[in-house]
Write an enzyme that holds these catalytic residues in place. Structure first.
Site, PDB file in Angstrom:
ATOM      1  N   ASN A  70      40.081  35.624  49.840  1.00  5.66           N
ATOM      2  CA  ASN A  70      39.191  36.742  49.573  1.00  5.66           C
ATOM      3  C   ASN A  70      38.314  36.422  48.384  1.00  5.66           C
ATOM      4  OD1 ASN A  70      39.517  38.615  47.030  1.00  5.66           O
ATOM      5  ND2 ASN A  70      41.550  37.798  47.471  1.00  5.66           N
ATOM      6  N   ILE A  72      36.435  39.325  46.918  1.00  4.32           N
ATOM      7  CA  ILE A  72      35.901  40.678  46.756  1.00  4.32           C
ATOM      8  C   ILE A  72      35.041  40.738  45.489  1.00  4.32           C
ATOM      9  CG2 ILE A  72      36.490  43.150  46.541  1.00  4.32           C
ATOM     10  CD1 ILE A  72      37.445  41.811  49.204  1.00  4.32           C
ATOM     11  N   CYS A 129      41.514  36.448  37.820  1.00  5.04           N
ATOM     12  CA  CYS A 129      40.736  36.615  39.042  1.00  5.04           C
ATOM     13  C   CYS A 129      39.809  35.409  39.213  1.00  5.04           C
ATOM     14  CB  CYS A 129      39.899  37.894  39.002  1.00  5.04           C
ATOM     15  SG  CYS A 129      38.811  38.017  40.440  1.00  5.04           S
ATOM     16  N   GLY A 243      52.821  36.178  48.293  1.00  7.33           N
ATOM     17  CA  GLY A 243      53.248  35.904  49.672  1.00  7.33           C
ATOM     18  C   GLY A 243      54.492  36.624  50.132  1.00  7.33           C
TER      19      GLY A 243
END
Lengths: 301, 248
Positions: A70, A72, A129, A243
């Site tokens: 991802n 985002i 991030c 996970g």
């Protein structure tokens, strides 16, 4: 609710040691049809920044073998809207752990101060991030910067400060020790692993941001290894994630040394998965007549 | 209330090259589903994510879905047999307004006709459909025949109906009746042109958007878009939007 699963981390009373990981669970309320939010140890809500962020352009997700990428890009309504509109709506329904990110050390301090309010159980510093240029991970890959962000946040809040570590480093224990000595009350790990996918027909990256963060089952062994290493290296509690799809996955993290775990990507495919994990974990412990504390860090080497 | 349903496959057959029609027995879902909503289908344990698919019909205890095989997920879905079970999360999204008074014109291209069929079975409507060729519109004609009064057809190659795109025929179709609104779904470039024509005719226009999504619940933010009234999530605030809010 079962006594066997009850726990307490940094003074936060949790009905179960199963939390929802930031960025995968919205503000909790999106999952209310599937989850008894009080039964979660806490909800690490979507990352909040000082100003609203629109996030990245273009394709933001793609499925990969046993996982997904991802990018985002920390889309969020900003701290002001969070405090005025969202927090009052959710604060009595769950332990709200606010994940925050900034582009400077001062940003983290200011966010910590603004969020030092009733209804916030803890803050989680997102220094990991991989999808934004101007912050997050630049603090998470440098032990000194990570410590500085941690001590600054600590200065401005009376809430427990959880520091979320990036796996995109050579030695995870170095960063962990550094934030611990800067005053971190708890360490959570791992955030996503940086990855990339290329479309062989267009020869272009699939994701709009070129690279993205890999999550899901594929990252679990990396996460278990890092939780194991960090739990050996620090004294503060560790919240393990990466996970986790089943109670069996969660138990691996407890054995590796996590005091609690967070479920992320698995919420997307099965919005009720956290409840299933809590129930199965309870059965695992009950069938062995153990309580949670008796399995934490008990991997036999 | 959103739920996860264990459904039984009644049929899953190819209706045109690489296009499949899937019917599942899902009594509760068929009752709660609104026109234009979608579901998240768990295709296989081997995948991390579900696959979002539009509901084409929801009645008599059955839910009907059309999909084109374009990747591994839809490929595996296409191998599922009658009697197998399918785990479905739904019904998701806002859906089309079906309390509107007056006749609606449905304008759809290709797989975009699926959500429009679910509108046709609920309210008075005509349909203007476009496809690549005769084979890609034939099965839609069969589906829509019982649900609408009039069917207008265009094909890219002229092998059936009028040669060209739906947008070439749309101005003419609008002259035949006083439609209350246009509901459209298909390639974005088509929907934008449909919207333009709707504006010229002072007709309200609603579009069904498609975006990649992980959760379908408004949590992952994969499907965020900018609209006239700020950031919206296609999965939760949509997939149906007023065309003016997303295209102007």
């Amino acid at each position: 609710m079962s006594e066997r699963l009850k726990t307490e981390i940094c003074g936060i009373k949790m009905n179960t040691p199963i939390l929802a990981a930031s960025g995968t669970f919205g503000f909790g309320e999106e999952f209310a049809d599937f989850v008894d939010l009080e039964k979660l140890g806490g909800v690490m809500v979507k990352c909040i920044t000082l100003k609203p962020r629109a996030g990245n352009k273009g394709v933001r997700i793609t499925e990969t073998p046993a996982g997904m990428l991802n990018c985002i890009g920390l889309e969020n309504p900003g701290v002001e809207k969070f405090l005025i509109e969202i927090l009052p709506r959710i604060k009595n329904k769950m332990n709200v752990i606010v994940n925050i990110s900034g582009s400077s050390v001062e940003d983290y301090g200011e966010l910590a101060k603004l969020l030092n309010v009733d209804g916030v159980a803890a803050i989680e510093l997102n220094i990991s991030c991989p999808n934004v240029k101007d912050g997050g991970i630049i603090f998470g890959t440098n032990p000194k910067a990570a410590a500085e962000v941690t001590s600054t946040a600590k200065k401005f809040t009376s809430k427990p400060v959880i520091v979320k570590l990036s796996p995109n480093v050579t030695d995870i224990t170095e960063i962990a020790r550094s934030v611990e000595s800067a005053g971190a009350d708890c360490i959570s790990l791992i955030n996503t692993l940086m990855g990339m996918e290329i479309n062989i027909n267009t020869w272009k990256p699939t994701l709009g941001n070129i690279t993205g963060g890999l999550s899901g089952g594929a990252v679990k062994p990396v996460a278990v290894r890092m939780v194991y290493q960090v739990a050996q290296a620090v004294k503060v509690p560790v919240i393990g994630m990466g996970g986790i799809c089943t109670a069996a996955d969660a138990i691996e993290f407890f054995l590796a040394g996590a005091s609690a775990v967070a479920v992320g990507t698995a919420n997307f495919a099965n919005p009720a998965v956290t409840m299933e994990i809590a129930n199965d974990l309870e059965n695992y412990l009950a069938s062995r007549n153990l309580n949670l504390r008796e399995i934490i860090g008990q991997v036999k080497i | 209330m959103l739920k996860i349903f264990d459904t039984e496959i009644i049929s899953n057959a190819e209706v045109s090259a690489n296009i499949f029609k899937l019917e599942v027995a899902a009594p509760e879902l068929s009752q709660i589903a609104k026109a234009g909503q979608f579901v998240q289908v768990k295709v296989s344990d081997e995948f991390t994510l579900r696959r979002p698919l539009g509901i084409a019909s929801a009645k008599n205890g059955m839910v009907k879905i059309f999909y084109r095989v374009i990747g591994k997920g839809t490929e595996i879905l296409s191998t599922k047999k009658t009697g197998e079970h399918l785990n479905i999360l739904g019904a998701l999204g806002n859906g089309f307004d079906t309390n509107i008074s007056g006749r609606i014109l449905l304008v759809g291209g290709g797989m975009g006709l699926a959500p429009l069929l679910s509108v046709a079975e609920k309210i008075e409507a005509d349909v203007l459909m476009g496809g690549k060729n005769k084979s890609e519109v034939d099965f839609w004609i069969k589906e829509f025949r019982a649900e609408v009064d009039r069917i207008y057809i265009t094909t890219d190659d002229g092998s059936f109906g009028s040669l060209g795109f739906v947008t070439s025929l749309l101005p003419e179709v609008l002259e035949y009746d006083n439609y209350a609104a246009i509901y459209t779904c298909g390639p974005e470039i088509m929907m934008r042109s449909v919207y333009k024509i709707a504006e010229e005719n002072n007709l309200p226009c609603y579009v069904s958007l498609e975006r990649r999504m992980a959760c379908g619940l408004g949590a992952c933010l994969s499907c965020s878009i900018d609209t006239a009234s700020g950031r919206k999530k296609v999965c939760k605030d949509g997939p149906i939007f007023e065309a003016r809010a997303v295209f102007s």
